[in-house]
Scaffold this motif. Structure first.
Motif, PDB file in Angstrom:
ATOM      1  N   UNK A  39      12.953  -2.544   8.923  1.00 50.12           N
ATOM      2  CA  UNK A  39      11.598  -2.990   8.633  1.00 50.12           C
ATOM      3  C   UNK A  39      11.596  -3.961   7.476  1.00 50.12           C
ATOM      4  N   UNK A  40      10.509  -3.977   6.717  1.00 47.86           N
ATOM      5  CA  UNK A  40      10.347  -4.926   5.622  1.00 47.86           C
ATOM      6  C   UNK A  40      10.272  -4.210   4.280  1.00 47.86           C
ATOM      7  N   UNK A  41      10.942  -4.784   3.278  1.00 43.61           N
ATOM      8  CA  UNK A  41      10.854  -4.296   1.913  1.00 43.61           C
ATOM      9  C   UNK A  41       9.769  -5.079   1.195  1.00 43.61           C
ATOM     10  N   UNK A  42       8.905  -4.383   0.451  1.00 46.37           N
ATOM     11  CA  UNK A  42       7.856  -5.014  -0.332  1.00 46.37           C
ATOM     12  C   UNK A  42       7.841  -4.415  -1.733  1.00 46.37           C
ATOM     13  N   UNK A  43       7.059  -5.025  -2.627  1.00 50.13           N
ATOM     14  CA  UNK A  43       6.884  -4.511  -3.979  1.00 50.13           C
ATOM     15  C   UNK A  43       5.435  -4.123  -4.196  1.00 50.13           C
ATOM     16  N   UNK A  44       5.226  -2.991  -4.867  1.00 48.92           N
ATOM     17  CA  UNK A  44       3.893  -2.555  -5.259  1.00 48.92           C
ATOM     18  C   UNK A  44       3.765  -2.700  -6.769  1.00 48.92           C
ATOM     19  N   UNK A  45       2.761  -3.460  -7.197  1.00 47.74           N
ATOM     20  CA  UNK A  45       2.542  -3.665  -8.623  1.00 47.74           C
ATOM     21  C   UNK A  45       1.333  -2.906  -9.122  1.00 47.74           C
ATOM     22  N   UNK A  46       1.503  -2.189 -10.223  1.00 45.98           N
ATOM     23  CA  UNK A  46       0.395  -1.494 -10.872  1.00 45.98           C
ATOM     24  C   UNK A  46       0.098  -2.194 -12.194  1.00 45.98           C
ATOM     25  N   UNK A  47      -1.138  -2.684 -12.342  1.00 49.81           N
ATOM     26  CA  UNK A  47      -1.518  -3.390 -13.562  1.00 49.81           C
ATOM     27  C   UNK A  47      -1.581  -2.404 -14.720  1.00 49.81           C
ATOM     28  N   UNK A  48      -0.801  -2.674 -15.774  1.00 54.02           N
ATOM     29  CA  UNK A  48      -0.717  -1.762 -16.912  1.00 54.02           C
ATOM     30  C   UNK A  48      -1.584  -2.236 -18.068  1.00 54.02           C
ATOM     31  N   UNK A  49      -1.439  -3.528 -18.444  1.00 58.30           N
ATOM     32  CA  UNK A  49      -2.132  -4.009 -19.637  1.00 58.30           C
ATOM     33  C   UNK A  49      -2.129  -5.528 -19.649  1.00 58.30           C
ATOM     34  N   UNK A  64       7.995  -0.588  -1.691  1.00 61.21           N
ATOM     35  CA  UNK A  64       7.277  -0.195  -0.488  1.00 61.21           C
ATOM     36  C   UNK A  64       8.141  -0.516   0.722  1.00 61.21           C
ATOM     37  N   UNK A  65       7.891   0.192   1.801  1.00 61.03           N
ATOM     38  CA  UNK A  65       8.633  -0.052   3.031  1.00 61.03           C
ATOM     39  C   UNK A  65       7.649  -0.157   4.184  1.00 61.03           C
ATOM     40  N   UNK A  66       7.702  -1.267   4.903  1.00 61.39           N
ATOM     41  CA  UNK A  66       6.830  -1.494   6.053  1.00 61.39           C
ATOM     42  C   UNK A  66       7.656  -1.344   7.320  1.00 61.39           C
ATOM     43  N   UNK A  69       4.595  -3.412  11.458  1.00 63.76           N
ATOM     44  CA  UNK A  69       3.655  -4.408  10.943  1.00 63.76           C
ATOM     45  C   UNK A  69       2.205  -4.063  11.241  1.00 63.76           C
ATOM     46  N   UNK A  70       1.982  -3.128  12.138  1.00 61.41           N
ATOM     47  CA  UNK A  70       0.619  -2.708  12.455  1.00 61.41           C
ATOM     48  C   UNK A  70       0.167  -1.552  11.561  1.00 61.41           C
ATOM     49  N   UNK A  71       1.052  -1.041  10.734  1.00 65.49           N
ATOM     50  CA  UNK A  71       0.739   0.107   9.889  1.00 65.49           C
ATOM     51  C   UNK A  71       0.693  -0.303   8.421  1.00 65.49           C
ATOM     52  N   UNK A  72       0.246   0.622   7.561  1.00 68.20           N
ATOM     53  CA  UNK A  72       0.291   0.415   6.121  1.00 68.20           C
ATOM     54  C   UNK A  72       1.705   0.727   5.622  1.00 68.20           C
ATOM     55  N   UNK A  73       2.207  -0.012   4.618  1.00 63.98           N
ATOM     56  CA  UNK A  73       3.530   0.299   4.082  1.00 63.98           C
ATOM     57  C   UNK A  73       3.551   1.666   3.408  1.00 63.98           C
ATOM     58  N   UNK A  74       4.721   2.273   3.385  1.00 67.55           N
ATOM     59  CA  UNK A  74       4.900   3.587   2.755  1.00 67.55           C
ATOM     60  C   UNK A  74       5.820   3.434   1.550  1.00 67.55           C
TER      61      UNK A  74
END
Length: 244
Positions: A39-49, A64-66, A69-74
């Protein structure tokens, strides 16, 4: 004040899912060396400051891992989730450099035969990774992204100083290296892999952030599937650009 915070959280959640887009939508393979899924590798960013004085945004990133493509990444490397995958030696993350193709030569451990295939290597072998993800579900790293005024050279178009009229822009470039494959090829940063996109979450009080990304590993003007035996099918470089 509570109403403002609630509005900001909803804005960031919508923005994180809806503003960014992948310009090349073909679903490509990027499987872990455990061979569980592709599948696809993605990055999840959390805004800190957001440091107003330094104009620097601190973001905490995780994987994240997709798988579809029809689903939400996990969550990447969540071994309790059958739709996730993991990397035995992890994925090294580099920032603000690029990569170039090279012909990798390696001996495959299962048949002890020598193989050649085109891969990517970081274009600065002295660079150090800023983090490792993909080994554990809790893997993460932080970055500080410096912002400048959107149009600093035009006094008439330059935004007025002071919230809420400030408009600023920043950029970060990511590269991901499969450490297991890099060791197999015996090349530092020699197994650059596709990071297909990002999602942003959380909020920063009084500041709104929009973002857009471009997957240079699968650019919109390159509709040829990768063939590691043919360098002409590979883009000139492979990295992910994120603009704020």
């Amino acid at each position: 004040m509570l109403g403002l915070v609630d509005t900001e959280v909803k804005y960031e959640q919508k923005n994180g899912k809806g503003t960014a887009h992948r310009r090349h939508t073909e679903f490509s393979n990027s499987s872990g060396n455990n061979g569980a899924l592709s599948g696809l590798i993605m990055l999840k960013g959390s805004l800190v400051h957001f440091d107003v004085e330094k104009r620097a945004l601190t973001v905490s990133w995780s994987g994240l891992y997709l798988y579809d493509e029809e689903k939400e990444p996990v969550e990447l490397a969540d071994q309790s989730n059958p739709n996730s995958t993991w990397y035995t030696y992890g994925i090294e993350i580099y920032r603000d450099i690029s990569s170039t193709p090279y012909l990798a030569t390696y001996i495959w451990y299962e048949d002890n035969k020598t193989y050649n295939e085109w891969s990517y290597q970081i274009d600065n072998v002295t660079a150090k990774p800023i983090g490792v993800i993909g080994e554990h579900s809790w893997d993460s790293f932080e970055t500080d992204i410096t912002f400048t005024q959107r149009r600093p050279k035009n006094a008439w178009l330059q935004p007025s100083l002071g919230y809420p009229l400030d408009q600023w822009q920043g950029q970060i470039v990511f590269l991901a290296n499969n450490r297991w494959a890099s060791n197999l090829f015996n090349k530092t940063g020699g197994a650059i892999m596709d990071v297909a996109g990002v999602q942003l979450a959380d909020s920063t009080l009084n500041w709104r952030f929009t973002y857009e990304y471009e997957d240079r590993c699968n650019p919109a003007d390159n509709q040829i599937d990768w063939n590691t035996a043919d360098i002409d099918t590979l883009p000139p470089n492979c990295h992910l650009v994120v603009d704020f």
